[in-house]
Write a protein that holds these residues in place. Structure first.
Motif, short mmCIF file in Angstrom:
data_model
loop_
_atom_site.label_atom_id
_atom_site.label_comp_id
_atom_site.label_asym_id
_atom_site.label_seq_id
_atom_site.Cartn_x
_atom_site.Cartn_y
_atom_site.Cartn_z
N LYS A 57 0.83 -1.21 0.00
CA LYS A 57 0.00 0.00 0.00
C LYS A 57 0.86 1.25 0.00
CE LYS A 57 -4.09 -2.03 2.06
NZ LYS A 57 -5.00 -2.10 3.19
N LEU A 58 1.90 1.28 0.83
CA LEU A 58 2.80 2.44 0.87
C LEU A 58 3.51 2.62 -0.46
CD1 LEU A 58 4.22 4.73 2.35
CD2 LEU A 58 5.87 3.05 3.20
N ASN A 60 2.51 1.68 -3.38
CA ASN A 60 1.54 2.15 -4.38
C ASN A 60 1.23 3.63 -4.22
OD1 ASN A 60 1.29 -0.21 -5.87
ND2 ASN A 60 -0.28 -1.03 -4.51
N VAL A 61 1.13 4.10 -2.99
CA VAL A 61 0.89 5.54 -2.75
C VAL A 61 2.05 6.35 -3.34
CG1 VAL A 61 0.82 7.31 -0.96
CG2 VAL A 61 -0.62 5.29 -0.76
N ASN A 64 2.02 6.17 -7.22
CA ASN A 64 1.00 7.04 -7.80
C ASN A 64 1.35 8.51 -7.66
OD1 ASN A 64 -0.87 5.20 -8.91
ND2 ASN A 64 -1.59 4.70 -6.87
N PHE A 65 1.96 8.87 -6.55
CA PHE A 65 2.41 10.25 -6.36
C PHE A 65 3.44 10.60 -7.42
CE2 PHE A 65 5.29 13.35 -4.35
CZ PHE A 65 4.39 14.40 -4.20
#
Length: 93
Positions: A57-58, A60-61, A64-65
């Protein structure tokens, strides 16, 4: 992935300081949607094999950023190919 598996098997990873590698991220792929989708699926498969869900999850964040920043820069520079590429990366991430 290969280095991770070699290390997990108890072997030592060696490097050659004089060696040179040029990584042209995504240069072998066109910005066609199907190839970008395939690249994204490959990335997801690797992450599932290598990391725990909270780390994915981290990652992916942050990914995406990064894609958002690159899309913004491509927009400012009026680079349509870059805009297309990064919008598809975000779509399939």
């Amino acid at each position: 992935d290969l280095c991770r598996r070699i290390h997990k098997a108890g072997h030592k990873i060696m490097s050659v300081p004089s060696a040179s590698i040029i990584h042209l991220e995504g240069k072998s792929l066109s910005s066609s949607e199907s190839k970008i989708k395939m690249l994204s699926e490959s990335r997801k498969t690797y992450l599932k094999k290598a990391y725990k869900p909270y780390k994915i999850k981290l990652i992916n964040v942050l990914y995406n950023f990064n894609a958002s920043i690159k899309y913004f820069i491509a927009s400012c520079l009026k680079n349509e190919n870059g805009k297309t590429y990064w919008s598809l990366i975000k779509k399939y991430s």
